[in-house]
Design a protein around this motif. Structure first.
Motif, PDB file in Angstrom:
ATOM      1  N   THR A  57       0.829  -1.202   0.000  1.00 16.22           N
ATOM      2  CA  THR A  57       0.000   0.000   0.000  1.00 16.22           C
ATOM      3  C   THR A  57       0.863   1.251   0.000  1.00 16.22           C
ATOM      4  OG1 THR A  57      -1.749   1.174   1.190  1.00 16.22           O
ATOM      5  CG2 THR A  57      -0.183  -0.030   2.528  1.00 16.22           C
ATOM      6  N   GLY A  59      -0.112   5.730  -0.212  1.00 15.73           N
ATOM      7  CA  GLY A  59      -1.094   6.780  -0.433  1.00 15.73           C
ATOM      8  C   GLY A  59      -2.440   6.439   0.200  1.00 15.73           C
ATOM      9  N   GLU A  60      -3.292   7.434   0.244  1.00 21.41           N
ATOM     10  CA  GLU A  60      -4.638   7.270   0.796  1.00 21.41           C
ATOM     11  C   GLU A  60      -5.659   7.239  -0.328  1.00 21.41           C
ATOM     12  OE1 GLU A  60      -5.737   6.825   3.982  1.00 21.41           O
ATOM     13  OE2 GLU A  60      -3.607   6.594   4.453  1.00 21.41           O
ATOM     14  N   GLU A  94       4.878   6.175  -7.054  1.00 15.58           N
ATOM     15  CA  GLU A  94       4.491   7.157  -6.047  1.00 15.58           C
ATOM     16  C   GLU A  94       5.007   8.565  -6.348  1.00 15.58           C
ATOM     17  OE1 GLU A  94       5.450   4.047  -5.430  1.00 15.58           O
ATOM     18  OE2 GLU A  94       4.667   3.318  -3.531  1.00 15.58           O
ATOM     19  N   SER A 101      -2.928   6.881  -5.048  1.00 16.10           N
ATOM     20  CA  SER A 101      -2.738   5.721  -4.185  1.00 16.10           C
ATOM     21  C   SER A 101      -2.567   4.444  -4.993  1.00 16.10           C
ATOM     22  CB  SER A 101      -3.931   5.565  -3.231  1.00 16.10           C
ATOM     23  OG  SER A 101      -5.117   5.286  -3.950  1.00 16.10           O
TER      24      SER A 101
END
Length: 169
Positions: A57, A59-60, A94, A101
């Motif tokens: 994972t 980011g949001e 990223e 995300s």
């Protein structure tokens, strides 16, 4: 962390999201219908979702943009190698402009992994696909070192599903 995905009409899924406003959910609309994503450490409120465990994972997940689901069927035998590749990825995505995300999702009820990426807009995703970072991330594809050339890794062809996250008024 788990991710649950359910499909349906946009209006129906919107009522579920509104009913469970305290939950982390993102409603998405696509050419083949709508989908609702529920990210949680607990149980889902969906009655029969596609269920995934988050392997990686960054980011949001947000209430905006363009979402790409890269659906990749992987054999039981291929899972360790496939997951190793993603757990040890360079992480260059990223740094791409417009990136929001990513979630690498291990299926709990099927053989199809999902690489969930979210972008500010379609153009950001298209720019990523033509970037040097993308080329580096996929440089072994088609070579003897690439996963796509290894036997018994994939159980079928991969495919993309795309969505937009509509801005609610």
């Amino acid at each position: 962390m788990n991710v649950f995905i359910t499909s349906g009409t946009y209006d129906f899924l919107k009522t579920i999201k509104q009913k469970h406003a305290a939950e982390k959910m993102v409603l998405m609309d696509g050419a083949e219908g709508a989908a609702l994503i529920h990210e949680t450490n607990g149980k889902t409120v969906f009655s029969s979702p596609r269920r995934y465990e988050v392997v990686d994972t960054s980011g949001e997940i947000g209430e905006r943009g363009y979402v790409v689901l890269n659906n990749i069927p992987v054999t039981d035998e291929g899972r360790p190698l496939f997951e190793h590749r993603f757990k040890n990825r360079a992480g260059a995505i990223e740094n791409e402009p417009g990136f929001v995300s990513i979630r690498v999702l291990r299926p709990l009820d099927s053989d199809t992994y999902v690489i969930f990426t979210q972008w500010e807009n379609v153009k950001a995703f298209e720019n990523w696909k033509s970037s040097e970072a993308y080329n580096q991330a996929h440089k072994k594809r088609g070579t003897e070192e690439g996963l796509d050339k290894r036997p018994n890794i994939f159980s079928g062809a991969s495919y993309l599903t795309t969505f937009t996250v509509p801005e609610e008024n």
